[in-house]
Write a protein that holds these residues in place. Structure first.
Motif, PDB file in Angstrom:
ATOM      1  N   THR A  97      10.938 -12.929  -4.725  1.00 38.59           N
ATOM      2  CA  THR A  97      10.020 -12.299  -4.040  1.00 38.59           C
ATOM      3  C   THR A  97      10.415 -10.901  -3.413  1.00 38.59           C
ATOM      4  O   THR A  97      11.559 -10.854  -3.077  1.00 38.59           O
TER       5      THR A  97
ATOM      6  N   LYS B 209       9.165  -3.109  -8.065  1.00 35.94           N
ATOM      7  CA  LYS B 209       8.039  -4.142  -7.807  1.00 35.94           C
ATOM      8  C   LYS B 209       7.388  -4.414  -9.186  1.00 35.94           C
ATOM      9  O   LYS B 209       7.410  -3.552 -10.062  1.00 35.94           O
TER      10      LYS B 209
ATOM     11  N   PHE C 180       2.067  -9.418  -8.553  1.00 38.04           N
ATOM     12  CA  PHE C 180       1.811 -10.595  -7.783  1.00 38.04           C
ATOM     13  C   PHE C 180       1.980 -11.748  -8.630  1.00 38.04           C
ATOM     14  O   PHE C 180       1.559 -11.831  -9.796  1.00 38.04           O
ATOM     15  N   ARG C 181       2.511 -12.775  -8.109  1.00 39.44           N
ATOM     16  CA  ARG C 181       2.664 -14.101  -8.633  1.00 39.44           C
ATOM     17  C   ARG C 181       1.302 -14.701  -8.654  1.00 39.44           C
ATOM     18  O   ARG C 181       0.515 -14.638  -7.793  1.00 39.44           O
TER      19      ARG C 181
ATOM     20  N   ASN D 257      -0.045 -15.558  -5.085  1.00 36.95           N
ATOM     21  CA  ASN D 257      -0.223 -14.229  -4.847  1.00 36.95           C
ATOM     22  C   ASN D 257       0.941 -13.521  -4.003  1.00 36.95           C
ATOM     23  O   ASN D 257       0.733 -12.438  -3.303  1.00 36.95           O
TER      24      ASN D 257
ATOM     25  N   SER E 181       4.249 -11.264  -3.681  1.00 36.98           N
ATOM     26  CA  SER E 181       4.644 -10.096  -4.244  1.00 36.98           C
ATOM     27  C   SER E 181       5.937 -10.287  -4.692  1.00 36.98           C
ATOM     28  O   SER E 181       6.913 -10.531  -4.380  1.00 36.98           O
TER      29      SER E 181
END
Length: 195
Positions: free
Chosen positions: A37, A99, A102-103, A107, A109
């Motif tokens: 994350t 980046k 989103f998971r 959600n 990041s």
């Protein structure tokens, strides 16, 4: 030293956070790149870079300092023998965070944090004028050498040649009827705006 973050710690208590960051750092050094994350990656970056700085020193004290954080001797050995020589020329910035999106479940990041192991390319500095470089960067012994090419350039004799270019006169063009109408309309508008 990074400033402490506001709010709750990662994982609950301070001991759990220290263990999580140590395990993330060990995984980063083992795999060279991990997916986690964004919050954990941002908290991991200063820890990992500090451990790499210790590894660049390479002495016994630095090895023991890293072993105090990461308990696995094989990971510490890999850090000191494989990773530290690859980043020896680099002055910081040993990690890169990219980046990923989103998971799906919560959600969060997600990012990929990886070691920057490419060889560093030195930046080329732009040269200043001779007077500025003599006063700021160059010692006094090098200042006369910098001014010497300018003096040599002014001493070179200049060859003068006589070249005459002849051009034929352009034939007068007769204005067409459309061009005459456009000029007349422009003249009328100019007269109307001046009144």
């Amino acid at each position: 030293m990074p400033t402490p973050t506001k709010g709750p710690r990662l994982g609950g208590g301070p001991a759990h956070e220290r263990l999580m960051l140590a395990n993330l750092a060990a995984a980063l050094f083992t795999h060279k790149s991990i997916k986690t994350t964004e919050t954990k990656a941002k908290r991991l970056r200063p820890v990992a870079e500090r451990l790499i700085t210790f590894a660049k020193k390479g002495d016994l004290h630095a090895r023991r300092r890293v072993l105090a954080t990461i308990g696995d001797k094989s990971v510490v050995h890999e850090l000191f023998t494989e990773i530290a020589p690859l980043v020896a020329e680099r002055d910081g910035g040993y990690t890169r965070i990219t980046k990923l999106g989103f998971r799906k479940g919560d959600n969060a990041s997600m990012v990929q944090i990886e070691l920057v192991l490419e060889p560093v390319t030195p930046k080329v500095r732009a040269k200043r004028t001779a007077s500025a470089s003599a006063t700021v960067e160059a010692p006094e012994a090098e200042a006369p050498e910098a001014e010497a090419p300018e003096a040599e350039a002014s001493d070179v004799p200049v060859e003068e040649t006589e070249t005459v270019e002849a051009s034929e006169p352009v034939a007068e063009e007769a204005p067409s009827e459309a061009a005459a109408e456009v000029e007349a309309d422009a003249a009328e508008k100019a007269d109307d705006s001046s009144k």
